[in-house]
Design a protein around this motif. Structure first.
Motif, short mmCIF file in Angstrom:
data_model
loop_
_atom_site.label_atom_id
_atom_site.label_comp_id
_atom_site.label_asym_id
_atom_site.label_seq_id
_atom_site.Cartn_x
_atom_site.Cartn_y
_atom_site.Cartn_z
N GLN A 450 64.92 2.75 76.85
CA GLN A 450 64.45 2.95 75.47
C GLN A 450 63.32 3.97 75.41
OE1 GLN A 450 63.76 -0.82 73.46
NE2 GLN A 450 65.73 -1.63 74.15
N ARG A 462 69.94 -0.04 71.88
CA ARG A 462 68.81 -0.96 72.09
C ARG A 462 69.29 -2.34 72.46
NH1 ARG A 462 66.21 1.68 67.14
NH2 ARG A 462 65.16 3.43 68.12
N ASP A 464 67.27 -5.27 74.72
CA ASP A 464 66.07 -5.52 75.51
C ASP A 464 66.38 -6.01 76.92
OD1 ASP A 464 64.53 -4.62 73.49
OD2 ASP A 464 64.02 -6.61 72.68
N ASP A 467 67.46 -2.98 78.88
CA ASP A 467 66.29 -2.14 79.13
C ASP A 467 65.39 -2.76 80.20
OD1 ASP A 467 64.98 0.34 78.27
OD2 ASP A 467 63.33 -0.99 77.72
#
Lengths: 538, 333
Positions: A450, A462, A464, A467
């Motif tokens: 990100q 996106r 999380d 990421d």
């Protein structure tokens, strides 16, 4: 260290983004070269105990100082003159060159200590010292060179003693060892006259010395008789000549003007295979090409639309038609050679990709609330035939599903400005490629992290969890932990279809039969002399 | 007005034209989408790197200021510093210009030497097989892109027959020590001609075809004039009619077409240099455009424009010299 990891600014060298592949193929003759392969020419065959090799590059080198150079042709010549602490082997392991052993890792990957070979000397007779290594890794940052992004994770580099150098990084970085393949220069010589060092008298510790250069015409290097390492080159001299036009380049192989030509255009592959006096030398490279979606704005922000696009066309057919034999189909967002080396579950990932089913694509698009009835998908592609054709295949599939598509070919400067804005006004999809080091981090971090959004991540995908896995794998030094995190991240990325992986290119050369032991390397570099080969001519 | 004053006047007139070229090129180059710094640094340059490069090449200044600075630099003979090569633009042009000049002038020589006799013979033998052959050749010549001719020549004469080299160009005045296999000036000349043959034919074919067509057409026109008929009636030898009465009068449009073909020759040279890997101005301008190298784009365009203008002026002077009816701009009293 937080889950999101460091957010310091970092850059990616121009070489990382695959810009040049196929750039000069517009004038090529589709498959019309062939024939009986005369064996004339002035490739030359050297003098006593050696030989003369002529090698054609696709572009001309423009400089030779590893501290500043930032283009592939220049690096190809410099790789023969300079050496690094480590070099990538044919199977993509790091092998010591100026180093005397593996790096020692401390502070969870934030400190790397490299032992150097005390026998190594530069071509002027000076020893290669820890101070030279430290200088070679800090000079790009101090001078703000174009390639400084390759070392900007380094906080300090200190010589511990004459033969030991210590790297302290700004953050824990498990993949740092791949960055230890940067060439070392003699500080005293370079500091004396940087311009002369760059373009007139580069001095390295490699097996070849710089002899002469005329920009756009040739570079000549010759064997360093007192080379400190092993083996001493078989070749006496090597001449690099740039021939930009693909067909002409292949013709120089047939005519004997060149012994080796780099970058075989797809249309000429068969031509070389049919030559009686030359053959193709190719290996799958560390590169990854893909179709990416704008997950930030517009209809493609909806995963259902992305899945519909996957159904709308056949990436298998597109790669078979437009890429092979110069490349191979990929099903993961890392190169095939990396998947193999890391034992990634590629077969499982291949099952995630859908076969072409236009009816299913139409059904999904019709059902998706984000898709207006008059939707026109905007697909931007760089100036490269392969990626343009794949974009056209996608566009045709979307049109077959009842919607419209615009495929826009942009020149590189415009493409680079547009592909990472995240705006649906600029693109819904784009095709691009990425070349990295033999570590998954150099692909996953730059393409999906990100913190790289708007920089090298044009998807704005996106998730999380994904990421977090990418950032933690980047910092970890335990390979098994990294592998597990990468598998989790890639599986989710593929299921969410932020990218549809497309192909990996082969690094290819046409090589005349008189040349022995010339080996294509997965990293798009090549060495005429290494621990694994020593090129000669008959 | 004498020829010297006329020439000077034409040169003075060229100044505003060049100013216009500089202005338009400057604006167009800067209007090209994309950022040369991003092209240079890759997709993720840091702000510090970007600022450093912008300052180094003056790209951080407003457009108008860069334009004024550029004009002042040109007035001093400074075309700026190439962003891609990191050397003065004048240095790169000085390196590359001789090869392009050699290629273009040789192509013109080839075109004129072949086209003028071919056009005359074609007109003289109208509707005979020679005429038909010349017309077919010239039609193909004007219809075929020069790069395609180049690729075909490579395919036949390099790939199949192995008679010529396909790359590079050797300058006839190069030092024998710098030319592979050459030990004397004669050797260098031979090597230069060997390397020059295919690119010259590829580039010169269009000019040759265009000149042949106009030469034939003008000769036919002149040969049908009353004074030619009268000369024949007086029993003047056909050869004398052709040489003395027809040929010179037919050359005015030929001179015009030779001048006008300069623009297409420049465009063709860019492609031919790419096909034959000639390290000239054509490959230089392509590199400049690919890399958004503003100073190099403007420098190379300026030189090509200057070359074109000089060519046009020379054409006008030759025109006036050949045709006594054309004055140098004022009437003698």
């Amino acid at each position: 260290m937080s889950d999101t990891g460091p957010s310091n600014e970092r850059t990616v060298p121009r070489r990382a983004l695959l810009q040049t592949v196929g750039g000069v193929s517009a004038l090529t003759l589709a498959g019309c070269l062939g024939g009986d392969g005369g064996d004339g020419g002035d490739g030359g065959d050297g003098g006593d105990g050696g030989g003369r090799l002529t090698l054609s590059q696709a572009k001309s080198p423009i400089e030779f100082d590893p501290i500043v150079l930032n283009d592939v042709p220049s690096a190809e010549v410099a790789d023969q003159i300079f050496e690094a602490p480590y070099r990538f082997s044919q199977d993509l392991e790091l092998v010591p060159v100026l180093a005397s052993g593996d790096p020692e890792i401390e502070r969870s990957g934030q400190r790397w200590i490299v032992p150097l070979n005390g026998d190594a000397t530069f071509q002027n007779g000076d020893p290669v010292t820890a101070s030279d290594v430290a200088y070679s890794y800090t000079a790009p940052l101090e001078e703000e060179t174009e390639n400084a992004g390759e070392v900007n994770m380094i906080e300090t580099v200190e010589p511990v003693d004459e033969t030991t150098v210590q790297f302290d990084l700004a953050f824990e970085f498990g993949a740092f060892k791949w960055y230890l393949s940067r060439s070392v220069v003699p500080e005293s010589v370079r500091e004396e006259d940087k311009d002369a060092f760059n373009k007139e008298e580069p001095v390295g510790s490699g097996p070849f010395t710089f002899e002469d250069w005329s920009e756009g015409e040739f570079v000549e290097i010759s064997r360093w008789e007192d080379y400190w390492g092993e083996p001493v080159p078989n070749l006496e001299t090597v001449e690099f000549t740039p021939v930009e036009e693909g067909t002409t380049r292949i013709t120089t192989l047939e005519s004997g003007e060149n012994d080796v030509v780099k970058d075989i255009p797809p249309q000429s592959w068969e031509t070389i295979e049919n030559m009686s006096n030359a053959s193709v030398e190719a290996v799958e490279g560390v590169s990854y090409f893909y179709l990416a979606f704008n997950c930030n704005e517009g209809p493609t922000a909806d995963p259902q639309v992305r899945e519909a696009v996957d159904y709308a066309f056949s990436m298998d057919d597109a790669v078979e038609q437009f890429v092979e034999p110069t490349g191979v189909r990929q099903y993961a967002p890392v190169p095939g050679v990396l998947s193999e080396g890391w034992d990634f579950p590629v077969d499982e990932w291949a099952d995630i990709a859908h076969d072409k089913d236009v009816d299913r694509a139409k059904e999904l698009l019709d059902d998706a609330g984000a898709v207006p009835d008059d939707w026109t998908a905007d697909i931007i592609v760089p100036p490269d035939e392969k990626r343009e054709n794949i974009g056209i295949s996608v566009g045709n599939g979307i049109e077959a599903a009842g919607y419209s598509a615009n495929v826009t070919r942009l020149d590189w400067p415009q493409f680079l400005e547009q592909y990472a804005t995240g705006s649906a006004d600029d693109y819904n999809m784009f095709t691009l490629g990425w070349a990295g080091s033999p570590d998954p981090d150099t692909f996953l971090y730059f393409l999906f992290a990100q913190e790289q959004e708007g920089v090298t991540n044009g998807t704005y995908y996106r998730n999380d969890q994904v990421d977090g896995n990418i950032m933690q794998a980047r910092q970890a030094t335990d390979r098994e932990e990294r592998r597990s995190r990468y598998i989790d991240a890639i599986t989710t990325i593929l299921e969410d279809r932020a990218h549809i992986p497309s192909y990996g290119l082969k690094n290819s050369f046409g090589v005349r039969d008189r040349v022995q032991d010339f080996v294509a390397h997965p990293t798009d570099q090549f060495w005429l002399v290494s621990g694994e080969n020593n090129v000669s001519v008959q | 007005m004498g020829i010297a004053r006329y020439t000077l006047w034409r040169l003075v007139q060229a100044v505003p034209v060049l100013l216009g070229v500089v202005t338009i090129t400057f604006l167009l180059a800067n209007a090209i989408p994309g950022d040369p710094v991003q092209t240079m640094l890759g997709p993720s340059p840091s702000q510090a790197e970007v600022a450093s490069i912008r300052a180094k090449y003056g790209l951080d200044q407003p457009l108008w200021q860069r334009y004024v600075n550029y004009l002042l630099d040109i007035a001093r003979g400074d075309l700026g510093r190439s962003i891609y090569y990191e050397t003065p633009v004048t240095t790169k042009i000085a390196e590359r210009f001789p090869k392009t000049m050699l290629l273009m002038l040789s192509s013109y020589l080839f075109a004129i030497v072949v086209a003028v006799p071919l056009g005359v013979i074609s007109a003289k033998r109208r509707n005979e097989p020679t005429d038909h052959a010349a017309r077919v050749v010239s039609l193909i010549g004007v219809s075929t892109p020069s790069f395609w001719i180049g690729l075909m020549l490579i395919l036949i004469f390099v790939f199949k027959l192995g008679l010529f080299p396909s790359t590079n160009l050797v300058l006839p005045w190069a030092d024998p020590a710098d030319v592979t296999g050459a030990s004397t000036r004669i050797d260098v000349l031979g090597t230069a001609l060997h390397h020059l043959a295919l690119p010259v034919v590829a580039l010169g074919t269009l000019q040759m075809a265009a000149i042949t067509r106009i030469e034939r057409s003008e000769m036919l026109d002149v040969l049908s004039q009353d004074y030619v008929t009268l000369a024949r009636a007086y029993g003047v030898r056909e050869r004398t009619i052709l040489r003395k009465h027809a040929f010179r009068n037919a050359q005015l449009p030929v001179i015009t077409i030779i001048g006008l073909q300069l623009a297409s020759a420049i465009g063709g040279a860019i492609l031919i240099e790419a096909v034959f890997s000639i390290n000239g101005m054509g490959t230089l301008i392509l590199t400049a455009i690919y890399n958004l190298d503003y100073p190099l784009i403007m420098g190379t365009t300026l030189v090509f424009s200057l070359f074109f203008l000089v060519g046009v002026i020379l054409t006008d002077i030759t025109y006036a010299y050949v045709d006594p009816r054309v004055s140098y701009g004022s009437k003698e009293v």
